[in-house]
Design an enzyme around this catalytic site. Structure first.
Site: not given
Length: 280
Positions: A88, A144, A247
């Site tokens: 995200d 992911h 980050s």
């Protein structure tokens, strides 16, 4: 350049991040509750998507920050030929790698060689494509796999801990190739794929699913780990790593391996599992 970005040239980055880490792992109810509620309110965290939506039940701020999503909150793109977004966040930049050069912002760039800390690894991505995804404090902080890959090696590259917010990205030369980072190299059916976990100011650490905590300790030289004999294969959309504060993750793909999704532009918001690129 903002005052904060200007000051970070002189601030003791690692000392400040060490303090942030101690606070993030504190089990003192007053500390962890205050930090969690401050982030929820300031950044508008959507707790309805969390596997555990009760902010007061997390044992530490870090446990809250690296929270899992509830089942079904994200899913991979249905088309099996699509590489998926690793996290995200929003696209900081994406596009072609011009030889060895990766665009950062507003006339600033860095090289794949500088980013990866190894010229031979970087050569695999000459004239390939890249995508830089910025995770803000409100976002899900697990990263992911865009595509199925077998881990070959990691490089812990030492560096500074500048902020990776928009002002710093626009003003600090070669920012992502200057910050402390963990380079994760995977072998895929289209060739090598690099996933670069970039640290930042007040980032308390980077963890991987195969080795646990990788950063800190902070490095004083490049440290390489070889995983070729470990047979660690992660499937498309599987969790690979996590940040302990907001980050950036940078994905590098080789030439003629994939075409970036044409809808992706700088500042485009993205969600884990959405299309990143199409396999060629």
């Amino acid at each position: 350049m903002s005052l904060l970005t200007y000051l970070t040239y002189a601030l003791p980055h690692r000392a400040l991040s060490g303090v942030a880490r101690r606070l993030a792992y504190s089990t003192d109810p007053r500390v962890k509750t205050k930090l969690i509620h401050a982030v929820v309110q300031k950044f508008g965290v959507n707790l309805d998507e969390a596997a555990n939506p009760d902010p007061d039940s997390y044992p530490t701020f870090n446990a809250f920050f690296t929270r899992a999503l509830r089942d079904g909150a994200r899913s991979p793109a249905a088309d099996p030929n699509v590489l998926t977004q690793p996290a995200d966040g929003r696209i900081s930049q994406c596009g072609p790698i011009a030889g060895d050069t990766i665009f950062q912002a507003k006339g600033k760039s860095f090289t794949a060689t500088q980013l990866l800390g190894d010229a031979q690894l970087a050569a695999s991505f000459h004239d390939g494509v890249f995508a830089t995804v910025y995770l803000s404090p409100k976002d899900y902080h697990r990263v992911h796999m865009p595509w199925t890959g077998t881990l070959t090696e990691t490089l812990h590259v030492p560096g500074r801990l500048f902020s990776v917010g928009p002002d710093a990205v626009n003003t600090v030369d070669g920012l992502f190739a200057r910050n402390e980072r963990l380079v994760c190299m995977f072998d895929t059916d289209f060739g090598p794929m690099a996933m670069v976990m970039v640290g930042a100011l007040l980032v308390s650490g980077i963890e991987t699913v195969w080795s646990g905590v990788e950063i800190p300790e902070y490095g004083d030289r490049i440290r390489r780990k070889d995983y070729r004999d470990r047979n660690i294969t992660l499937e498309r959309f599987a969790e690979m790593a996590r940040f302990n504060y907001g980050s950036t993750v940078i994905v590098l793909l080789p030439k003629a391996a994939a075409q970036l999704d044409p809808s992706l532009l700088a500042e485009t918001p993205v969600r884990l599992g959405e299309p990143l690129a199409r396999r060629l």
